[in-house]
Design a protein around this motif. Sequence first.
Motif, short mmCIF file in Angstrom:
data_model
loop_
_atom_site.label_atom_id
_atom_site.label_comp_id
_atom_site.label_asym_id
_atom_site.label_seq_id
_atom_site.Cartn_x
_atom_site.Cartn_y
_atom_site.Cartn_z
N ALA A 178 7.45 -1.76 -4.30
CA ALA A 178 7.28 -1.19 -2.97
C ALA A 178 6.95 0.29 -3.04
O ALA A 178 6.09 0.79 -2.30
CB ALA A 178 8.56 -1.42 -2.16
N ALA A 179 7.63 1.01 -3.94
CA ALA A 179 7.36 2.44 -4.08
C ALA A 179 5.94 2.68 -4.57
O ALA A 179 5.24 3.58 -4.08
CB ALA A 179 8.36 3.07 -5.05
N GLY A 180 5.49 1.87 -5.54
CA GLY A 180 4.14 2.02 -6.05
C GLY A 180 3.09 1.79 -4.98
O GLY A 180 2.10 2.54 -4.88
N GLU A 181 3.29 0.78 -4.17
CA GLU A 181 2.34 0.49 -3.09
C GLU A 181 2.32 1.62 -2.06
O GLU A 181 1.25 2.03 -1.58
CB GLU A 181 2.70 -0.84 -2.42
CG GLU A 181 2.46 -2.05 -3.32
CD GLU A 181 3.01 -3.34 -2.75
OE1 GLU A 181 3.74 -3.27 -1.73
OE2 GLU A 181 2.74 -4.41 -3.32
N TYR A 182 3.49 2.14 -1.74
CA TYR A 182 3.59 3.23 -0.77
C TYR A 182 2.91 4.49 -1.31
O TYR A 182 2.13 5.15 -0.60
CB TYR A 182 5.07 3.50 -0.48
CG TYR A 182 5.33 4.58 0.53
CD1 TYR A 182 5.35 4.30 1.89
CD2 TYR A 182 5.57 5.89 0.13
CE1 TYR A 182 5.61 5.30 2.82
CE2 TYR A 182 5.82 6.90 1.05
CZ TYR A 182 5.84 6.59 2.39
OH TYR A 182 6.09 7.59 3.32
N ILE A 183 3.20 4.83 -2.56
CA ILE A 183 2.63 6.04 -3.16
C ILE A 183 1.11 5.91 -3.27
O ILE A 183 0.36 6.86 -2.97
CB ILE A 183 3.26 6.29 -4.53
CG1 ILE A 183 4.73 6.71 -4.37
CG2 ILE A 183 2.50 7.37 -5.30
CD1 ILE A 183 5.50 6.72 -5.66
N ALA A 184 0.63 4.74 -3.69
CA ALA A 184 -0.81 4.55 -3.84
C ALA A 184 -1.53 4.74 -2.50
O ALA A 184 -2.60 5.36 -2.45
CB ALA A 184 -1.09 3.15 -4.39
N LYS A 185 -0.93 4.26 -1.45
CA LYS A 185 -1.54 4.43 -0.13
C LYS A 185 -1.57 5.90 0.27
O LYS A 185 -2.59 6.39 0.76
CB LYS A 185 -0.77 3.61 0.91
CG LYS A 185 -1.39 3.63 2.29
CD LYS A 185 -0.65 2.71 3.24
CE LYS A 185 -1.29 2.70 4.63
NZ LYS A 185 -0.57 1.80 5.57
N ARG A 186 -0.48 6.61 0.02
CA ARG A 186 -0.40 8.01 0.41
C ARG A 186 -1.33 8.88 -0.45
O ARG A 186 -1.86 9.88 0.03
CB ARG A 186 1.03 8.53 0.29
CG ARG A 186 2.00 7.86 1.25
CD ARG A 186 2.88 8.87 1.96
NE ARG A 186 2.12 9.76 2.82
CZ ARG A 186 2.65 10.80 3.46
NH1 ARG A 186 3.94 11.08 3.33
NH2 ARG A 186 1.92 11.58 4.24
N LEU A 187 -1.52 8.50 -1.70
CA LEU A 187 -2.33 9.31 -2.61
C LEU A 187 -3.74 8.74 -2.83
O LEU A 187 -4.45 9.17 -3.72
CB LEU A 187 -1.61 9.48 -3.95
CG LEU A 187 -0.23 10.14 -3.87
CD1 LEU A 187 0.32 10.42 -5.26
CD2 LEU A 187 -0.27 11.42 -3.04
N GLN A 188 -4.11 7.75 -2.02
CA GLN A 188 -5.49 7.27 -1.93
C GLN A 188 -6.04 6.74 -3.26
O GLN A 188 -7.19 6.98 -3.62
CB GLN A 188 -6.39 8.40 -1.41
CG GLN A 188 -5.91 9.04 -0.12
CD GLN A 188 -6.66 10.31 0.22
OE1 GLN A 188 -7.88 10.37 0.08
NE2 GLN A 188 -5.95 11.33 0.67
N CYS A 189 -5.17 6.02 -3.99
CA CYS A 189 -5.62 5.42 -5.25
C CYS A 189 -5.30 3.93 -5.23
O CYS A 189 -4.62 3.44 -4.32
CB CYS A 189 -4.96 6.09 -6.44
SG CYS A 189 -3.17 6.05 -6.45
N GLU A 190 -5.78 3.19 -6.22
CA GLU A 190 -5.58 1.74 -6.23
C GLU A 190 -4.12 1.35 -6.42
O GLU A 190 -3.64 0.42 -5.78
CB GLU A 190 -6.42 1.11 -7.36
CG GLU A 190 -7.89 1.02 -7.08
CD GLU A 190 -8.62 0.24 -8.15
OE1 GLU A 190 -7.97 -0.55 -8.89
OE2 GLU A 190 -9.85 0.40 -8.28
N ALA A 191 -3.44 2.04 -7.33
CA ALA A 191 -2.07 1.64 -7.67
C ALA A 191 -1.33 2.84 -8.24
O ALA A 191 -1.93 3.84 -8.66
CB ALA A 191 -2.07 0.49 -8.67
#
Length: 414
Positions: free
Chosen positions: A85-98
């Motif tokens: 969940a943290a990885g998905e959240y961070i990826a969305k906030r930082l505009q990267c795939e994962a």
Amino acid sequence: MARTNRRNFLTGAAAAGAGLSAKKLEAAGTVPTGEDYYAKLGVPTIINAAGTYTALTASIMPPPVQAAVARAAKHPVRLHDLQKAAGEYIAKRLQCEAALVTDGAASALTLGTAACMTLGDRRAVRRIPIDLSGLKTEVIVQKSHRYGYDHALLNCGIKFVEVETLRDYEAAFNEHTVMAHFFNAAEGGQISREDWIRVAHQHKVPCFNDAAADVPPIANLWNYTKMGFDLVTFSGGKGIRGPQNAGLLLGRADLIAAAVQNNSPNSDTIGRGMKVSKEQIVGMVAALDWFLTQTDAGMETEFRRRADRIAAQLKGIPTLESSVAIPTVPANVVPHLLIRYDQKRVKISPAAVAKELRQGTPSIELNPLTGAKPGAGLPNDENTIVVGVWMLQPGEDLIVARRLREVLTKAAGA
């Protein structure tokens, strides 16, 4: 005095970060006190006028991050669920795939390298770094990009192939090449980021960028993945102000998934000892949320203000001149205060000043470039005191200024 100033800063910063008054925060119990174990263990606290150095325990987490970590510590969760969940959240906030929260940036270097070597092959995950048969093991790097974190990659059993020119680089790829590694803050090197990516991708080889200390500017958190680097790492405990032992690995979804397979809590992996706790993960997410509310201009203005306050307190010391400089390399791109003087008039070396401040009360650590040869993109030299102002807590700039004035005035015989 320093401890009182620090406590006032934490309370006020929490209020600013959460939109609450200090009194309401204290009443709500979000400013935990706890026993002072530094005092109990006899470990003196310091004023950090150096920067986000690991040996100085890097940065201080802002109060909202501290509160999030304390709350996370109260409940167990399934670690896999939290990491996902943290990885998905961070990826969305930082505009990267994962994204993956790691046990510091050095851990991310190891896990990213292991990911490129194993590519989801669970048998290979169990075999590295001992049995490398059938695996690609050569990592191309610019000679000037060899550095003190080589071991994080070498842990996987790889071999570095050094290049200097673009022609060297183009000729270095072969069937054993597993990765091309780039040190973002290197002060030398003939090959640009863009060419590094372009040539590697022509050979279908992933590129890894170590940008551990390279925020601010804030946009670097997505600049390098958008540029085309397949993997990028940042330290969580430096400019982002998360837990000291947290880091980020950002990039391609398939490579992040392969890094997860090499990571704790999976047993019999190279990353098993690189355990990331629930508190680290939540702290990293909370720190990013906090950091993304800041602005580069706002941070620079505050840091210049601190430098100016220190410089103002040193006026009148014979021959003393001060200036503010920002490193020209991508790391620690924040204002630093540079102080110079004629040592024939002020009879003490910058290195001796640093020693005096370190041994005083409160103990103050100046930037390690004080009295040293130029480095880290600053125009310093052996005759320069370098004050890193960005990790100072409110009020500490005046304490640093007072101690500098005392030491320099005494040396001037005034």
